[in-house]
Design a protein around this motif. Sequence first.
Motif, short mmCIF file in Angstrom:
data_model
loop_
_atom_site.label_atom_id
_atom_site.label_comp_id
_atom_site.label_asym_id
_atom_site.label_seq_id
_atom_site.Cartn_x
_atom_site.Cartn_y
_atom_site.Cartn_z
N GLU A 1 22.34 32.96 45.25
CA GLU A 1 22.27 34.22 44.50
C GLU A 1 20.86 34.70 44.22
O GLU A 1 20.67 35.84 43.80
CB GLU A 1 23.04 34.08 43.18
CG GLU A 1 24.55 34.07 43.32
CD GLU A 1 25.11 32.84 44.02
OE1 GLU A 1 26.04 32.98 44.83
OE2 GLU A 1 24.59 31.72 43.76
N ARG A 2 19.87 33.84 44.41
CA ARG A 2 18.47 34.20 44.20
C ARG A 2 17.63 33.42 45.20
O ARG A 2 18.08 32.41 45.75
CB ARG A 2 17.99 33.87 42.80
CG ARG A 2 19.10 33.86 41.74
CD ARG A 2 18.64 34.44 40.44
NE ARG A 2 19.65 34.29 39.38
CZ ARG A 2 20.66 35.14 39.18
NH1 ARG A 2 20.81 36.18 39.98
NH2 ARG A 2 21.51 34.96 38.19
N ASP B 1 26.46 25.62 37.88
CA ASP B 1 27.23 26.83 38.10
C ASP B 1 27.20 27.16 39.59
O ASP B 1 26.15 27.58 40.12
CB ASP B 1 26.61 27.98 37.30
CG ASP B 1 27.39 29.28 37.44
OD1 ASP B 1 28.35 29.33 38.24
OD2 ASP B 1 27.03 30.26 36.75
N ASN C 1 25.66 30.47 40.63
CA ASN C 1 24.26 30.78 40.30
C ASN C 1 23.35 29.75 40.98
O ASN C 1 22.90 28.80 40.35
CB ASN C 1 24.03 30.80 38.80
CG ASN C 1 22.64 31.31 38.43
OD1 ASN C 1 21.87 31.72 39.29
ND2 ASN C 1 22.33 31.28 37.15
N ARG D 1 13.47 31.00 34.45
CA ARG D 1 14.09 32.23 33.96
C ARG D 1 14.64 33.05 35.12
O ARG D 1 15.73 33.64 35.02
CB ARG D 1 13.06 33.05 33.17
CG ARG D 1 13.65 34.26 32.44
CD ARG D 1 14.54 33.84 31.30
NE ARG D 1 15.12 34.99 30.62
CZ ARG D 1 15.99 34.91 29.63
NH1 ARG D 1 16.38 33.71 29.22
NH2 ARG D 1 16.48 35.98 29.07
N PRO E 1 22.15 26.70 35.96
CA PRO E 1 21.78 27.19 37.28
C PRO E 1 21.40 26.03 38.19
O PRO E 1 20.92 24.99 37.72
CB PRO E 1 20.59 28.10 36.99
CG PRO E 1 20.03 27.63 35.70
CD PRO E 1 21.20 27.11 34.92
N THR F 1 19.90 29.16 43.27
CA THR F 1 18.61 29.69 43.72
C THR F 1 18.10 28.82 44.86
O THR F 1 18.00 27.60 44.71
CB THR F 1 17.58 29.71 42.59
OG1 THR F 1 18.01 30.61 41.57
CG2 THR F 1 16.21 30.16 43.09
N TRP G 1 17.85 31.53 36.13
CA TRP G 1 18.93 31.82 35.18
C TRP G 1 19.44 33.25 35.31
O TRP G 1 20.64 33.49 35.25
CB TRP G 1 18.43 31.59 33.75
CG TRP G 1 18.54 30.17 33.27
CD1 TRP G 1 17.60 29.20 33.36
CD2 TRP G 1 19.67 29.57 32.62
NE1 TRP G 1 18.05 28.03 32.82
CE2 TRP G 1 19.32 28.22 32.35
CE3 TRP G 1 20.93 30.02 32.24
CZ2 TRP G 1 20.20 27.34 31.72
CZ3 TRP G 1 21.80 29.14 31.61
CH2 TRP G 1 21.44 27.82 31.36
N THR G 2 18.52 34.23 35.48
CA THR G 2 18.91 35.63 35.33
C THR G 2 18.57 36.53 36.50
O THR G 2 19.03 37.68 36.55
CB THR G 2 18.22 36.23 34.08
OG1 THR G 2 16.79 36.32 34.33
CG2 THR G 2 18.47 35.38 32.84
N GLY G 3 17.74 36.07 37.45
CA GLY G 3 17.26 36.96 38.50
C GLY G 3 16.06 37.78 38.10
O GLY G 3 15.58 38.63 38.86
N ASP G 4 15.52 37.53 36.90
CA ASP G 4 14.34 38.22 36.37
C ASP G 4 13.47 37.16 35.71
O ASP G 4 13.94 36.45 34.81
CB ASP G 4 14.78 39.28 35.35
CG ASP G 4 13.63 40.11 34.80
OD1 ASP G 4 12.48 39.62 34.77
OD2 ASP G 4 13.88 41.25 34.38
N GLY H 1 10.98 36.66 30.06
CA GLY H 1 11.75 36.09 28.97
C GLY H 1 10.88 35.89 27.75
O GLY H 1 9.66 36.12 27.78
#
Length: 500
Positions: A223-224, A193, A196, A445, A111, A198, A448-451, A454
């Motif tokens: 994306e975030r 990426d 991805n 985290r 990311p 942020t 990496w995932t939007g959440d 972890g």
Amino acid sequence: MPKLLALSVLTALLTGATPCPADPALVTTTDGPVHGTVGADYRSFQGIPYAAPPVGALRWRPPAPVQPWTQPRDATKPGNACPQAPGEPRTDEDCLYLDVTTPRHDTGRLPVMVWIHGGSFIAGAGTDIDARSFADKAHAIVVTINYRLGVLGFLAHPALDAESGDQSGDYGIQDQQAALRWVKANAAAFGGDPGNVTLFGQSAGGASVCMNLASPGAAGLFERAITESGGCVAPQPDKTIAERNGAALATQLGCTDLDCLRGKTPEQLLAAANAIPYSPTYSWHPVWGGSVIPVKPAVAFYNGQFNRVPLLVSSNRDESTILIAQQYPNGITEQQYEQLQATVFKADAAQVLAHYPGGDNPTLAFARSTTDWFFSCTSLATDQFASGFVPTYADEFADETAPGDPYPLYPLGAYHGSELQYLFGGTLSPAQQALADRMIGYWSRFAWTGDPNGPGLPTWPRFHPGDRIVPAFAPGRSMTVDLGTEHQCDFWNGLARQGG
């Protein structure tokens, strides 16, 4: 191709792994090759231009493309910081550079986290933070950027709109978007990426995140998003106010056309901008009402008219303590306190003074009232509006013993900017370092995932419309706080409904 290198490339192709370059310090970007620095646990590429120098005829225009190069460019030291507030030794307008920091040993599509610095839109640079440790711990690529500041980044004037399509007042935001386009085009070359990304920032950087969320020109560029100490519904100036200041600047400099303004030195412009009386509603910040940010951000978030990506909103419990201490090192008197509140709130000042009486410490009362009004309650409103449209996570940084120089009139507590020591390095106690590791775990985290949740991390509940309780981050314990109650948000919401 040497046999060993050929074998490593073949192995990578067969296994799907990313081949190690012959020289890890050499990366080829879309504009040309750059040669950076390789450390034990990081790679660093500094001073990479992402737009042409905004000088001469390019001053107060949207960022233009870079002139490509063919030979490896030295990327071992940062580029110029953008011209700053008066008194700062930074006046070179050739400043649209970024730095890329990657983990040394991580491979694959990592990311990418693009950091926007703070500084009230008049100061700061991407080099204000050291991203090496964060990149290593987060297993992420970190990009830090410079963008045009103050009068050079945020001058609004009808003559500028006439030549660039209603874009004046927001050149610094357009710089940020040019940097994000560069990241999309070049992330893969550094092991990142491009799908991805942020966008994160603190203070003016956090507000910049909000501006990009509300800007159609930033759609699809990240994306975030993470905003620290920069609620997206905080008061923001409109184009009318900004153009009034732009006209005042031209008068101050004796200019009647753009050629005259573009002929002034950065020092002359900064001095003239500083001479214009400060307004509580505008001081060389991004503006809404033009083509870059068409809608007031608060309205955009209320109506869902923003770039919908997962959002993390962070604020500090004692935001304004350090800001007031810096501006009033000897404190303020009761009379000054009343005058300050009258300047900001005008007819509503009496209600504010009744709710936040000066008492024995009017300096602290002013710090508390501005923390609640400008930072905490706007962050809570951002949480409540955004969570109806996108996954939203909210927190309050609450370490009352955060490292900082003492102020004689009150403890600074969890002051504005104090959390940066936990993300990017500082002198911390073992308990504070454990908190820092937890925060980096959450932030990475999320990238990496939007959440942020972890393995090994305490559960961070998703925020929902109507919520007020959020996690409060402090050393050695897990706790929550009701932001609305702690920061008197019902009072401020009521005042806003009355027109305050």
